[in-house]
Scaffold this motif. Structure first.
Motif, PDB file in Angstrom:
ATOM      1  N   THR A  80       0.824  -1.217   0.000  1.00 36.17           N
ATOM      2  CA  THR A  80       0.000   0.000   0.000  1.00 36.17           C
ATOM      3  C   THR A  80       0.854   1.262   0.000  1.00 36.17           C
ATOM      4  O   THR A  80       0.354   2.356  -0.245  1.00 36.17           O
ATOM      5  N   ALA A  81       2.171   1.119   0.269  1.00 34.58           N
ATOM      6  CA  ALA A  81       3.037   2.290   0.395  1.00 34.58           C
ATOM      7  C   ALA A  81       3.549   2.796  -0.946  1.00 34.58           C
ATOM      8  O   ALA A  81       4.114   3.892  -1.001  1.00 34.58           O
ATOM      9  N   TYR A  82       3.367   2.041  -2.023  1.00 30.62           N
ATOM     10  CA  TYR A  82       3.925   2.465  -3.305  1.00 30.62           C
ATOM     11  C   TYR A  82       3.154   1.872  -4.481  1.00 30.62           C
ATOM     12  O   TYR A  82       2.458   0.867  -4.352  1.00 30.62           O
ATOM     13  N   ASP A  83       3.291   2.559  -5.615  1.00 26.38           N
ATOM     14  CA  ASP A  83       2.647   2.117  -6.852  1.00 26.38           C
ATOM     15  C   ASP A  83       3.583   1.307  -7.745  1.00 26.38           C
ATOM     16  O   ASP A  83       3.144   0.417  -8.464  1.00 26.38           O
ATOM     17  N   ALA A  84       4.868   1.658  -7.734  1.00 25.83           N
ATOM     18  CA  ALA A  84       5.818   1.017  -8.625  1.00 25.83           C
ATOM     19  C   ALA A  84       7.229   1.202  -8.081  1.00 25.83           C
ATOM     20  O   ALA A  84       7.460   2.013  -7.182  1.00 25.83           O
ATOM     21  N   ILE A  85       8.154   0.434  -8.629  1.00 25.63           N
ATOM     22  CA  ILE A  85       9.560   0.520  -8.235  1.00 25.63           C
ATOM     23  C   ILE A  85      10.414   0.647  -9.489  1.00 25.63           C
ATOM     24  O   ILE A  85      10.237  -0.099 -10.455  1.00 25.63           O
ATOM     25  N   VAL A  86      11.338   1.600  -9.466  1.00 27.46           N
ATOM     26  CA  VAL A  86      12.324   1.758 -10.536  1.00 27.46           C
ATOM     27  C   VAL A  86      13.692   1.702  -9.875  1.00 27.46           C
ATOM     28  O   VAL A  86      13.944   2.418  -8.906  1.00 27.46           O
ATOM     29  N   THR A  87      14.577   0.862 -10.393  1.00 19.88           N
ATOM     30  CA  THR A  87      15.893   0.698  -9.778  1.00 19.88           C
ATOM     31  C   THR A  87      17.012   0.926 -10.785  1.00 19.88           C
ATOM     32  O   THR A  87      16.806   0.855 -11.999  1.00 19.88           O
ATOM     33  N   SER A  88      18.192   1.158 -10.245  1.00 22.46           N
ATOM     34  CA  SER A  88      19.362   1.224 -11.119  1.00 22.46           C
ATOM     35  C   SER A  88      19.607  -0.135 -11.758  1.00 22.46           C
ATOM     36  O   SER A  88      20.182  -0.225 -12.842  1.00 22.46           O
ATOM     37  N   GLY A  89      19.152  -1.197 -11.093  1.00 20.40           N
ATOM     38  CA  GLY A  89      19.232  -2.517 -11.696  1.00 20.40           C
ATOM     39  C   GLY A  89      18.406  -2.618 -12.966  1.00 20.40           C
ATOM     40  O   GLY A  89      18.806  -3.283 -13.932  1.00 20.40           O
ATOM     41  N   ASP A  90      17.239  -1.956 -12.991  1.00 17.58           N
ATOM     42  CA  ASP A  90      16.413  -1.944 -14.206  1.00 17.58           C
ATOM     43  C   ASP A  90      17.160  -1.284 -15.358  1.00 17.58           C
ATOM     44  O   ASP A  90      17.142  -1.778 -16.493  1.00 17.58           O
ATOM     45  N   LEU A  91      17.808  -0.145 -15.075  1.00 15.75           N
ATOM     46  CA  LEU A  91      18.545   0.547 -16.127  1.00 15.75           C
ATOM     47  C   LEU A  91      19.801  -0.216 -16.533  1.00 15.75           C
ATOM     48  O   LEU A  91      20.204  -0.197 -17.700  1.00 15.75           O
ATOM     49  N   THR A  92      20.411  -0.903 -15.567  1.00 14.88           N
ATOM     50  CA  THR A  92      21.564  -1.751 -15.889  1.00 14.88           C
ATOM     51  C   THR A  92      21.139  -2.863 -16.833  1.00 14.88           C
ATOM     52  O   THR A  92      21.844  -3.190 -17.797  1.00 14.88           O
ATOM     53  N   ARG A  93      19.994  -3.431 -16.570  1.00 11.97           N
ATOM     54  CA  ARG A  93      19.477  -4.510 -17.421  1.00 11.97           C
ATOM     55  C   ARG A  93      19.252  -4.013 -18.854  1.00 11.97           C
ATOM     56  O   ARG A  93      19.542  -4.721 -19.822  1.00 11.97           O
ATOM     57  N   LEU A  94      18.752  -2.785 -18.987  1.00 11.73           N
ATOM     58  CA  LEU A  94      18.581  -2.212 -20.324  1.00 11.73           C
ATOM     59  C   LEU A  94      19.935  -2.043 -21.016  1.00 11.73           C
ATOM     60  O   LEU A  94      20.067  -2.289 -22.222  1.00 11.73           O
ATOM     61  N   ALA A  95      20.948  -1.636 -20.242  1.00 14.94           N
ATOM     62  CA  ALA A  95      22.292  -1.488 -20.809  1.00 14.94           C
ATOM     63  C   ALA A  95      22.839  -2.828 -21.275  1.00 14.94           C
ATOM     64  O   ALA A  95      23.530  -2.916 -22.303  1.00 14.94           O
ATOM     65  N   ILE A  96      22.526  -3.883 -20.530  1.00 13.11           N
ATOM     66  CA  ILE A  96      22.951  -5.229 -20.921  1.00 13.11           C
ATOM     67  C   ILE A  96      22.252  -5.657 -22.202  1.00 13.11           C
ATOM     68  O   ILE A  96      22.872  -6.213 -23.123  1.00 13.11           O
ATOM     69  N   GLN A  97      20.947  -5.397 -22.276  1.00 12.68           N
ATOM     70  CA  GLN A  97      20.192  -5.764 -23.474  1.00 12.68           C
ATOM     71  C   GLN A  97      20.720  -5.056 -24.718  1.00 12.68           C
ATOM     72  O   GLN A  97      20.770  -5.642 -25.810  1.00 12.68           O
ATOM     73  N   GLU A  98      21.152  -3.806 -24.551  1.00 10.74           N
ATOM     74  CA  GLU A  98      21.705  -3.057 -25.674  1.00 10.74           C
ATOM     75  C   GLU A  98      23.040  -3.632 -26.140  1.00 10.74           C
ATOM     76  O   GLU A  98      23.468  -3.390 -27.276  1.00 10.74           O
ATOM     77  N   ARG A  99      23.693  -4.409 -25.274  1.00  9.78           N
ATOM     78  CA  ARG A  99      25.005  -4.986 -25.594  1.00  9.78           C
ATOM     79  C   ARG A  99      24.947  -6.514 -25.556  1.00  9.78           C
ATOM     80  O   ARG A  99      25.934  -7.175 -25.239  1.00  9.78           O
ATOM     81  N   ILE A 100      23.796  -7.070 -25.892  1.00 20.97           N
ATOM     82  CA  ILE A 100      23.563  -8.499 -25.711  1.00 20.97           C
ATOM     83  C   ILE A 100      24.510  -9.366 -26.532  1.00 20.97           C
ATOM     84  O   ILE A 100      24.761 -10.522 -26.180  1.00 20.97           O
ATOM     85  N   ASP A 101      25.074  -8.823 -27.601  1.00 19.62           N
ATOM     86  CA  ASP A 101      25.998  -9.607 -28.428  1.00 19.62           C
ATOM     87  C   ASP A 101      27.443  -9.470 -27.970  1.00 19.62           C
ATOM     88  O   ASP A 101      28.356  -9.996 -28.619  1.00 19.62           O
ATOM     89  N   ARG A 102      27.666  -8.781 -26.854  1.00 22.46           N
ATOM     90  CA  ARG A 102      29.021  -8.559 -26.376  1.00 22.46           C
ATOM     91  C   ARG A 102      29.288  -9.354 -25.094  1.00 22.46           C
ATOM     92  O   ARG A 102      28.368  -9.762 -24.397  1.00 22.46           O
ATOM     93  N   ILE A 103      30.553  -9.552 -24.800  1.00 17.99           N
ATOM     94  CA  ILE A 103      30.960 -10.307 -23.616  1.00 17.99           C
ATOM     95  C   ILE A 103      31.076  -9.358 -22.422  1.00 17.99           C
ATOM     96  O   ILE A 103      31.664  -8.278 -22.520  1.00 17.99           O
ATOM     97  N   VAL A 104      30.525  -9.774 -21.288  1.00 17.37           N
ATOM     98  CA  VAL A 104      30.534  -8.944 -20.091  1.00 17.37           C
ATOM     99  C   VAL A 104      31.344  -9.615 -18.988  1.00 17.37           C
ATOM    100  O   VAL A 104      31.329 -10.843 -18.844  1.00 17.37           O
TER     101      VAL A 104
END
Length: 291
Positions: A80-104
């Motif tokens: 009840t305290a919140y509607d949604a959560i946005v994390t730096s992990g979410d943005l990190t995941r997007l960065a990974i998806q943008e580089r999915i063909d590269r080695i990490v």
């Protein structure tokens, strides 16, 4: 607030609530301390939502928002305290998806591996990698940046980009103050390395949070109607100032000892004097998040 104005000392969120439609609330240090939830904080956000406001939790946790939600359940923070959560992990995941063909190459503890869940990621050593994800220390209770110096030097020689999944320098866990991934990233920057910071105080995480809020409300929310709540001057408050939104600083967080709160209650003049020495200022401050 003008550059020379001093932040207001408020007793709780209630005195500010009518000015805002959206609260972007920090998690660690505001809703919980890594060991237990702060009940007054959850109550304040629940009351704000009951009045028609929206709450998006914005965290520098290096894990997806859904994972943080599960953790909050365990601490006893009500949904009840919140509607949604946005994390730096979410943005990190997007960065990974943008580089999915590269080695990490990953630097950080196993608990942060959910950022890769469901992605066809190729992992490799520093010598093999195209970029690096840093989510934190393998053992944040014992290690220091010096334990990573050789790795950072090897990365710098290869010119590897580091994606910092948690820009925080330190975090409160119970009674301990522990280092975060931001400490490693800062050291890498000082060595001449290139870093992309996925969370606060940088703009992309705020853009994402406002986009999520717009989806919830069916309309964009003007920045003038947005309040950021947090306990860290470098991330929460500096991020709000840089993004152009108001902020409420929670004094009894990672700066509590600097503010003298380890010796007793909040003294407004002490906080004002401390704020005057900082590069950015909150719109208002309070001891703990409450209604």
């Amino acid at each position: 607030m003008t550059a020379l104005s001093r932040p207001a000392h408020v007793e709780g969120l209630q005195s500010l609530a009518d000015r805002y439609d959206l609260v972007l609330c920090d998690v660690w240090g505001v809703l919980h301390n890594g060991v237990k939830a702060y009940e007054t904080a959850s109550d304040a956000l629940t009351r704000f939502r009951a009045k028609g406001g929206r709450v998006v939790l914005v965290s520098n946790a290096p894990r997806p928002g859904a994972s943080v939600g599960t953790q909050l359940d365990g601490f006893g923070v009500p949904r009840t305290a919140y509607d949604a959560i946005v994390t730096s992990g979410d943005l990190t995941r997007l960065a990974i998806q943008e580089r999915i063909d590269r080695i990490v190459h990953h630097i950080g503890p196993p608990r942060d591996m959910p950022i890769y869940a469901g992605l066809d990621v190729r992992f490799g050593s520093i010598d093999e990698a195209d970029y690096v994800i840093c989510s934190g220390f393998d053992n944040d209770e014992e290690e220091t940046v010096e334990d990573y110096r050789a790795q950072l030097e090897a990365m710098r020689r290869r010119g590897l980009l580091m994606v910092c999944a948690n820009p925080d320098l330190i975090v409160e866990r119970g009674t301990m103050i522990l280092p975060c991934a931001g400490t490693i990233a800062l050291a890498y920057e000082e060595m001449g390395g290139k870093v992309f910071y996925a969370g606060k105080p940088h703009g992309p995480v705020y853009d994402r949070a406002l986009a999520v809020a717009a989806e919830l409300t069916g309309r964009p929310i003007p920045k003038a109607r947005v309040l950021a709540v947090g306990d860290a001057i470098r991330t929460d408050i500096a991020g709000a100032v840089g993004f152009g939104i108001d902020s409420l600083m929670i004094a009894r967080g990672i700066h509590a000892e600097e503010l003298g709160l380890h010796n007793g209650g909040l003294v407004s003049d002490h906080v004002q004097d401390w704020v005057d020495r900082q590069p950015v200022r909150p719109t208002a401050f309070t001891e703990v998040l409450c209604w």
